[in-house]
Design an enzyme around this catalytic site. Structure first.
Site, PDB file in Angstrom:
ATOM      1  N   GLY A  19      29.697  16.623 107.827  1.00  0.00           N
ATOM      2  CA  GLY A  19      30.033  17.639 106.655  1.00  0.00           C
ATOM      3  C   GLY A  19      30.302  16.915 105.407  1.00  0.00           C
ATOM      4  O   GLY A  19      30.573  15.590 105.397  1.00  0.00           O
ATOM      5  N   THR A  44      33.055  17.140 103.587  1.00  0.00           N
ATOM      6  CA  THR A  44      34.460  16.884 103.673  1.00  0.00           C
ATOM      7  C   THR A  44      34.855  15.364 104.242  1.00  0.00           C
ATOM      8  O   THR A  44      35.564  14.631 103.588  1.00  0.00           O
ATOM      9  CB  THR A  44      35.444  17.644 104.294  1.00  0.00           C
ATOM     10  OG1 THR A  44      35.073  19.017 103.842  1.00  0.00           O
ATOM     11  CG2 THR A  44      37.032  17.627 103.849  1.00  0.00           C
ATOM     12  N   GLY A  71      30.329  23.481 113.464  1.00  0.00           N
ATOM     13  CA  GLY A  71      28.738  23.442 114.155  1.00  0.00           C
ATOM     14  C   GLY A  71      27.881  23.953 113.047  1.00  0.00           C
ATOM     15  O   GLY A  71      26.643  24.140 113.049  1.00  0.00           O
ATOM     16  N   GLY A  83      26.935  22.749 110.240  1.00  0.00           N
ATOM     17  CA  GLY A  83      25.975  21.763 109.807  1.00  0.00           C
ATOM     18  C   GLY A  83      24.988  21.300 111.150  1.00  0.00           C
ATOM     19  O   GLY A  83      24.329  20.483 111.195  1.00  0.00           O
ATOM     20  N   GLU A  94      29.833  16.247 117.988  1.00  0.00           N
ATOM     21  CA  GLU A  94      31.479  16.126 117.393  1.00  0.00           C
ATOM     22  C   GLU A  94      32.408  16.653 118.499  1.00  0.00           C
ATOM     23  O   GLU A  94      33.555  15.964 118.546  1.00  0.00           O
ATOM     24  CB  GLU A  94      31.377  17.497 116.244  1.00  0.00           C
ATOM     25  CG  GLU A  94      30.543  16.956 115.087  1.00  0.00           C
ATOM     26  CD  GLU A  94      30.570  17.990 114.129  1.00  0.00           C
ATOM     27  OE1 GLU A  94      30.029  17.696 112.931  1.00  0.00           O
ATOM     28  OE2 GLU A  94      30.928  19.179 114.307  1.00  0.00           O
TER      29      GLU A  94
HETATM   30  C1  ABF Z   1      31.097  19.631 110.558  1.00  0.00           C
HETATM   31  O1  ABF Z   1      30.658  19.911 109.206  1.00  0.00           O
HETATM   32  C2  ABF Z   1      30.799  20.920 111.345  1.00  0.00           C
HETATM   33  O2  ABF Z   1      31.323  20.878 112.490  1.00  0.00           O
HETATM   34  C3  ABF Z   1      31.202  21.863 110.231  1.00  0.00           C
HETATM   35  O3  ABF Z   1      30.336  22.948 110.398  1.00  0.00           O
HETATM   36  C4  ABF Z   1      30.861  21.173 108.897  1.00  0.00           C
HETATM   37  C5  ABF Z   1      32.253  21.436 107.957  1.00  0.00           C
HETATM   38  O4  ABF Z   1      31.430  20.776 106.669  1.00  0.00           O
HETATM   39  P1  ABF Z   1      32.067  20.852 105.254  1.00  0.00           P
HETATM   40  O5  ABF Z   1      33.048  19.831 105.438  1.00  0.00           O
HETATM   41  O6  ABF Z   1      31.126  20.352 104.538  1.00  0.00           O
HETATM   42  O7  ABF Z   1      32.769  22.206 104.718  1.00  0.00           O
HETATM   43  O8  ABF Z   1      32.259  19.085 110.329  1.00  0.00           O
END
Ligand code: ABF
Length: 254
Positions: free
Chosen positions: A48, A50, A119, A121, A127
């Site tokens: 993801g 972050t 999930g 993504g 994960e």
């Molecule tokens: C992954 O990235 C996933 O499990 C979750 O869906 C997503 C969070 O993405 P972001 O950091 O872009 O919000 O960790």
């Protein structure tokens, strides 16, 4: 009169995106600096947007500050695998590094009991495996992911990774057990189902938002349905969640 409106809307969107990015970055950097130390030998890397900031901070410490040079990073997705390679960090795997000291990952929603939906993504299976191997599982997210109860935020529902040949019976089974609607996740461009890193399909189960679910029970029941590989419900797994807030601060939840 109306000609100006789309411009204004796009400007507001841009400001929102900048604020969200700043929040993600602060959360990720704070979590990395608090949890990744010279004692951390094996680090799980989630997926993801972050997590990208977390990896950037780790790379900064390795390549600019000369720290963490022996740190081994275990990816939980194809995206994480390439992120580790792109930043020239040591790539590990669960065959050689099954005992992870700390895993850092994002989330789609986190409730007051630290139940996560993950999930969005599409990487939930790996994960969850990586998080389950970690002594400390740390979540990093922006303030929009912080809920009192699941379903408050806009999200596609709970992602569930399923064997392709079984998605229809699984969908019907979940809807009969818990209500709501489970739909097959389709690719936006190619008009076909999304295929995960593991070659499976994803159902997105839109549960009934104002119903009180026992998420532990729901997770266990869905996992028992033949053909289900994993759910995006992470119950009793996360140790701490770092939320980057709109005011620039970080809120830490246990
Ligand atoms: C992954 O990235 C996933 O499990 C979750 O869906 C997503 C969070 O993405 P972001 O950091 O872009 O919000 O960790």
């Amino acid at each position: 009169l109306f000609r100006g409106a789309p411009i204004l809307y796009s400007q507001i969107r841009k400001m929102d995106d900048i604020a969200l990015d700043a929040a993600k970055k602060t959360a990720a950097r704070t979590a990395v600096d608090q949890w990744v130390t010279e004692d951390t030998k094996i680090l799980g890397i989630g997926s993801g947007s972050t997590v990208v900031y977390a990896v950037q901070r780790i790379a900064e410490r390795v390549w600019k500050e000369g720290e963490l040079t022996d740190l081994i990073c275990v990816p939980s997705s194809y995206q994480a695998h390439h992120l580790i390679l792109d930043y020239n960090l040591n790539l590990g795997d669960l065959d050689r590094n099954p005992n992870i000291d700390v895993a850092i990952d994002g989330a789609d929603e986190v409730d007051r009991h630290m139940v996560l939906i993950k999930g969005g993504g599409g990487c939930l299976l790996q994960e969850k495996v990586v998080a389950s191997c970690a002594k400390n599982f740390i979540v990093v997210a922006d303030y929009t992911k912080n809920s009192i109860r699941l379903g408050e935020q806009w999200c596609r529902g709970v992602p569930i990774e399923v064997a392709p040949m079984a998605y229809v019976p699984i969908k019907l089974h979940i809807e009969a057990l818990f209500g709501g609607e489970a739909s097959l996740r389709m690719a936006k461009v190619k008009a076909g189902p999304i295929v995960t890193d593991n070659g499976n399909f994803l159902l997105d189960w839109k549960f009934i938002a104002n119903r009180e679910y026992d998420w532990d029970e729901v997770n266990k029941a869905i996992t028992m349905i033949p053909g289900v590989l994993e759910t995006g419900l992470f119950v009793n797994m996360a140790q701490k969640c770092y939320f980057g807030m709109a005011d620039g601060n970080v809120k830490v939840q246990n």
